[in-house]
Write an enzyme that holds these catalytic residues in place. Structure first.
Site, PDB file in Angstrom:
ATOM      1  N   ARG A 124       7.872  45.393  62.324  1.00 50.91           N
ATOM      2  CA  ARG A 124       7.835  44.356  61.052  1.00 50.91           C
ATOM      3  C   ARG A 124       6.914  44.056  60.680  1.00 50.91           C
ATOM      4  NH1 ARG A 124      11.563  42.251  64.814  1.00 50.91           N
ATOM      5  NH2 ARG A 124      13.915  42.268  63.891  1.00 50.91           N
ATOM      6  N   LYS A 146      -0.617  47.414  48.084  1.00 55.09           N
ATOM      7  CA  LYS A 146       0.385  47.703  47.304  1.00 55.09           C
ATOM      8  C   LYS A 146       1.056  49.227  48.236  1.00 55.09           C
ATOM      9  CE  LYS A 146       0.269  46.156  42.820  1.00 55.09           C
ATOM     10  NZ  LYS A 146       0.954  47.062  40.794  1.00 55.09           N
ATOM     11  N   GLU A 188      -9.650  56.407  36.743  1.00 53.46           N
ATOM     12  CA  GLU A 188      -9.416  54.844  36.718  1.00 53.46           C
ATOM     13  C   GLU A 188     -10.584  54.750  37.207  1.00 53.46           C
ATOM     14  OE1 GLU A 188      -6.697  53.307  37.014  1.00 53.46           O
ATOM     15  OE2 GLU A 188      -4.838  54.625  37.383  1.00 53.46           O
ATOM     16  N   LYS A 230     -11.005  45.365  41.526  1.00 57.99           N
ATOM     17  CA  LYS A 230     -10.267  45.665  41.570  1.00 57.99           C
ATOM     18  C   LYS A 230     -10.078  44.033  42.964  1.00 57.99           C
ATOM     19  CE  LYS A 230      -5.969  47.698  43.085  1.00 57.99           C
ATOM     20  NZ  LYS A 230      -5.536  48.704  43.418  1.00 57.99           N
ATOM     21  N   GLU A 240       0.922  40.642  41.075  1.00 56.73           N
ATOM     22  CA  GLU A 240       0.933  40.501  40.621  1.00 56.73           C
ATOM     23  C   GLU A 240       2.169  40.293  39.556  1.00 56.73           C
ATOM     24  OE1 GLU A 240       0.791  45.384  39.627  1.00 56.73           O
ATOM     25  OE2 GLU A 240       2.008  44.692  37.622  1.00 56.73           O
ATOM     26  N   ARG A 244      -3.284  40.526  37.421  1.00 54.57           N
ATOM     27  CA  ARG A 244      -3.115  41.357  38.053  1.00 54.57           C
ATOM     28  C   ARG A 244      -2.311  42.314  36.995  1.00 54.57           C
ATOM     29  NH1 ARG A 244      -2.043  43.526  44.705  1.00 54.57           N
ATOM     30  NH2 ARG A 244      -2.833  46.227  43.937  1.00 54.57           N
ATOM     31  N   ASN A 248      -2.498  47.399  34.497  1.00 50.37           N
ATOM     32  CA  ASN A 248      -2.215  48.093  33.769  1.00 50.37           C
ATOM     33  C   ASN A 248      -3.207  49.463  32.078  1.00 50.37           C
ATOM     34  OD1 ASN A 248      -0.534  48.634  35.764  1.00 50.37           O
ATOM     35  ND2 ASN A 248       0.486  46.856  35.212  1.00 50.37           N
ATOM     36  N   HIS A 251      -1.713  52.541  30.662  1.00 49.56           N
ATOM     37  CA  HIS A 251      -0.719  52.589  32.063  1.00 49.56           C
ATOM     38  C   HIS A 251       0.438  52.696  31.291  1.00 49.56           C
ATOM     39  CE1 HIS A 251      -3.863  52.398  34.629  1.00 49.56           C
ATOM     40  NE2 HIS A 251      -3.147  53.108  35.920  1.00 49.56           N
ATOM     41  N   HIS A 255       2.458  56.379  31.983  1.00 45.27           N
ATOM     42  CA  HIS A 255       3.839  56.578  32.908  1.00 45.27           C
ATOM     43  C   HIS A 255       5.065  57.105  31.667  1.00 45.27           C
ATOM     44  CE1 HIS A 255       2.814  53.163  35.501  1.00 45.27           C
ATOM     45  NE2 HIS A 255       1.959  54.014  36.639  1.00 45.27           N
ATOM     46  N   HIS A 267      -1.314  61.890  37.306  1.00 46.70           N
ATOM     47  CA  HIS A 267      -1.476  60.772  36.598  1.00 46.70           C
ATOM     48  C   HIS A 267      -2.948  60.505  36.158  1.00 46.70           C
ATOM     49  CE1 HIS A 267      -0.737  56.721  36.663  1.00 46.70           C
ATOM     50  NE2 HIS A 267      -1.831  56.546  37.217  1.00 46.70           N
TER      51      HIS A 267
HETATM   52  N1  LIG Z   1      -1.271  51.069  45.704  1.00 49.21           N
HETATM   53  C1  LIG Z   1      -2.284  51.401  44.682  1.00 49.21           C
HETATM   54  O1  LIG Z   1      -2.306  50.717  44.045  1.00 49.21           O
HETATM   55  C2  LIG Z   1      -1.963  52.404  44.265  1.00 49.21           C
HETATM   56  C3  LIG Z   1      -3.309  52.424  42.501  1.00 49.21           C
HETATM   57  C4  LIG Z   1      -3.406  54.432  42.493  1.00 49.21           C
HETATM   58  C5  LIG Z   1      -2.400  54.567  42.545  1.00 49.21           C
HETATM   59  N2  LIG Z   1      -1.684  55.060  43.818  1.00 49.21           N
HETATM   60  C6  LIG Z   1      -1.030  56.521  44.129  1.00 49.21           C
HETATM   61  O2  LIG Z   1      -2.358  56.993  44.647  1.00 49.21           O
HETATM   62  C7  LIG Z   1      -1.324  58.271  44.669  1.00 49.21           C
HETATM   63  C8  LIG Z   1      -2.992  59.244  43.891  1.00 49.21           C
HETATM   64  O3  LIG Z   1      -3.758  59.599  45.094  1.00 49.21           O
HETATM   65  P1  LIG Z   1      -4.423  60.710  45.139  1.00 49.21           P
HETATM   66  O4  LIG Z   1      -4.898  60.711  43.152  1.00 49.21           O
HETATM   67  O5  LIG Z   1      -5.857  60.345  45.860  1.00 49.21           O
HETATM   68  O6  LIG Z   1      -3.820  61.734  46.042  1.00 49.21           O
HETATM   69  P2  LIG Z   1      -3.502  62.373  46.955  1.00 49.21           P
HETATM   70  O7  LIG Z   1      -3.502  61.364  48.307  1.00 49.21           O
HETATM   71  O8  LIG Z   1      -2.071  63.531  47.040  1.00 49.21           O
HETATM   72  O9  LIG Z   1      -5.050  63.532  47.238  1.00 49.21           O
HETATM   73  C9  LIG Z   1      -4.640  64.544  46.523  1.00 49.21           C
HETATM   74  C10 LIG Z   1      -5.373  65.794  47.152  1.00 49.21           C
HETATM   75  O10 LIG Z   1      -6.554  65.556  47.430  1.00 49.21           O
HETATM   76  C11 LIG Z   1      -6.253  66.466  48.505  1.00 49.21           C
HETATM   77  N3  LIG Z   1      -8.257  65.841  49.000  1.00 49.21           N
HETATM   78  C12 LIG Z   1      -8.019  63.894  49.257  1.00 49.21           C
HETATM   79  N4  LIG Z   1      -9.196  63.672  49.867  1.00 49.21           N
HETATM   80  C13 LIG Z   1      -9.840  65.285  49.721  1.00 49.21           C
HETATM   81  C14 LIG Z   1     -11.132  65.551  50.914  1.00 49.21           C
HETATM   82  N5  LIG Z   1     -11.772  64.699  50.555  1.00 49.21           N
HETATM   83  N6  LIG Z   1     -11.275  66.982  50.533  1.00 49.21           N
HETATM   84  C15 LIG Z   1     -10.868  67.595  50.276  1.00 49.21           C
HETATM   85  N7  LIG Z   1      -9.082  67.070  49.336  1.00 49.21           N
HETATM   86  C16 LIG Z   1      -8.794  66.160  49.182  1.00 49.21           C
HETATM   87  C17 LIG Z   1      -5.185  65.670  48.663  1.00 49.21           C
HETATM   88  O11 LIG Z   1      -5.289  66.247  50.463  1.00 49.21           O
HETATM   89  C18 LIG Z   1      -4.033  66.060  47.872  1.00 49.21           C
HETATM   90  O12 LIG Z   1      -4.443  67.476  48.046  1.00 49.21           O
HETATM   91  C19 LIG Z   1      -0.125  58.294  43.997  1.00 49.21           C
HETATM   92  O13 LIG Z   1       1.043  58.259  44.776  1.00 49.21           O
HETATM   93  C20 LIG Z   1      -0.419  56.800  43.486  1.00 49.21           C
HETATM   94  O14 LIG Z   1       0.937  56.271  42.972  1.00 49.21           O
HETATM   95  C21 LIG Z   1      -1.895  53.879  44.419  1.00 49.21           C
END
Ligand SMILES: NC(=O)c1ccc[n+]([C@@H]2O[C@H](COP(=O)([O-])OP(=O)(O)OC[C@H]3O[C@@H](n4cnc5c(N)ncnc54)[C@H](O)[C@@H]3O)[C@@H](O)[C@H]2O)c1
Length: 366
Positions: A124, A146, A188, A230, A240, A244, A248, A251, A255, A267
């Site tokens: 939990r 999130k 971003e 942020k 949100e 918040r 977007n 976005h 999306h 993205h």
């Molecule tokens: N929770 C939130 O508020 C929020 C906000 C924005 C995005 N997101 C989420 O984040 C995700 C996208 O994040 P992302 O682009 O980091 O994706 P990811 O975690 O898949 O990383 C992208 C790629 O880079 C590689 N990688 C990461 N760090 C590395 C490093 N230091 N050296 C070598 N390779 C590395 C990973 O293995 C992966 O292949 C999506 O799922 C999105 O929905 C969440």
């Protein structure tokens, strides 16, 4: 290392300690030894980041006498699923993690979202510490609480709010990040500047090449500023319910583009195009100066990001997809549009309904 806190007045976990800069991982090690967040620490990482950053970290912590396990999963957005979450939970059982354990997410946004969601529901809810290693995770995903996994029917459909105990963004981990992934984060970062920090935007206009060259001081500066933006937004509106939504900007279109392109468009790239389209919309709707549209396009171009809707995307499909946006209210599409560089509408009502005509114009496709 820059230090500040995200304080959320009514949240169960009120304070998230934020540490940004080179050496932030050393800080993590020292602060964890001084005050371990759990009896057992379970590092969660994807199989790309694990050998680069998580395994070395595990060894360091074990050498200092802490009980630490590492669970990994296959890298990539397609693995941000309930199945992966279950597999990680089976892993927690295997390593004997109880409610006095803590999870440490080491990786990009996929790792942060997955590990955060696992932490949110394990017994939990147990503490999670975020150690983002992608630029996108540093400037955006790791802060704000999130967490989610995707279903085939849509992104982030199952999840929870679960504020991390702490976030350590060590820009030195970005040395191993592929160029393409750097671009995802830059989009971003530009968004953060447009919605809240005209000074950061000007800094990017002068110095974005230092980020592309991965100069540590530049990365430290930019990540720190984005995180403070942020932090300010989330501390006022964790769930949100209003403010918040400023995050977007770009976005709604992004999306829609991602879904029309069947998620073949990443993205960050979709956000870059989305910001250009929505900035053009803003000229008409909020009086956003046209000159700023050109500034945004030029800056994104220098980051290697596209600024126009890719050829072969149909306007009708795109408009149809915007209607399914989360911000739509009774079928009417809403947009979060800036009024000036660094300025969004004031108050809690930050999204506006826009006539379809205006969106067609801004898409500039026909
Ligand atoms: N929770 C939130 O508020 C929020 C906000 C924005 C995005 N997101 C989420 O984040 C995700 C996208 O994040 P992302 O682009 O980091 O994706 P990811 O975690 O898949 O990383 C992208 C790629 O880079 C590689 N990688 C990461 N760090 C590395 C490093 N230091 N050296 C070598 N390779 C590395 C990973 O293995 C992966 O292949 C999506 O799922 C999105 O929905 C969440």
């Amino acid at each position: 290392v820059q230090r500040f806190d995200l304080v959320i007045p009514r949240s169960a976990r009120r304070v998230c300690r934020v540490r940004v800069g080179r050496g932030a991982l050393d800080r993590f090690v020292e602060e964890t030894i001084a005050d371990p967040p759990g009896r057992l620490l379970v590092l969660v990482s994807d199989d790309t980041v694990a050998p680069l950053h998580a395994e070395p970290l595990r060894r360091r912590l074990v050498e200092r006498g802490l009980a630490v396990e590492l669970l990994t999963f296959p890298a990539g957005e397609p693995r941000k699923t309930r199945e992966t979450k279950s597999a990680l939970e089976d892993g927690l059982v295997r390593v004997g993690a109880g409610r006095d354990s803590a999870i440490v997410a080491v990786g990009g946004g996929v790792t942060g979202d997955l590990a955060g969601f696992v932490a949110a529901t394990w017994h939990r809810g147990i503490p999670v510490v975020q150690l983002p290693t992608s630029l996108l995770a540093m400037v955006d995903a790791a802060l704000g609480g999130k967490t989610a996994v995707n279903l085939r029917q849509g992104k982030n459909l199952v999840g929870a709010f679960h504020q991390p105990l702490a976030l350590y963004a060590d820009v030195e981990t970005l040395e191993t990040l592929p160029d393409e992934e750097l671009g995802e984060g830059l989009a971003e970062l530009v968004k953060a500047a447009v919605i809240a920090d005209a000074g950061l935007f000007r800094w990017l206009e002068t110095d974005v090449e230092t980020l592309l060259a991965r100069r540590t001081d530049a990365l430290e500066h930019a990540v720190g500023r984005a995180l403070r933006i942020k932090q300010r937004v989330v501390s006022r509106d964790e769930r949100e319910s209003g403010r918040r939504a400023v995050l977007n900007f770009g976005h709604t279109v992004a999306h829609a583009l991602e879904s029309v392109a069947d998620y073949q468009l990443r993205h960050g790239r979709a956000v870059a195009v989305g910001m250009c389209v929505e900035a053009r919309l803003a000229v008409r709707v909020t009086g956003f100066p046209r000159r700023n549209v050109e500034r945004i396009e030029r800056l994104l171009g220098r980051c290697g990001l596209a600024t126009e809707v890719p050829a072969g995307i149909s306007v009708e499909a795109l408009l149809g997809a915007t209607a399914r946006d989360k911000k739509a209210r009774s079928g009417r599409v809403r947009y979060a549009l800036p009024r000036a560089m660094g300025r969004m509408p004031v108050g809690d009502e930050v999204t506006v309904e826009v006539p379809e005509e205006a969106v067609r114009d801004a898409l500039g496709l026909d």
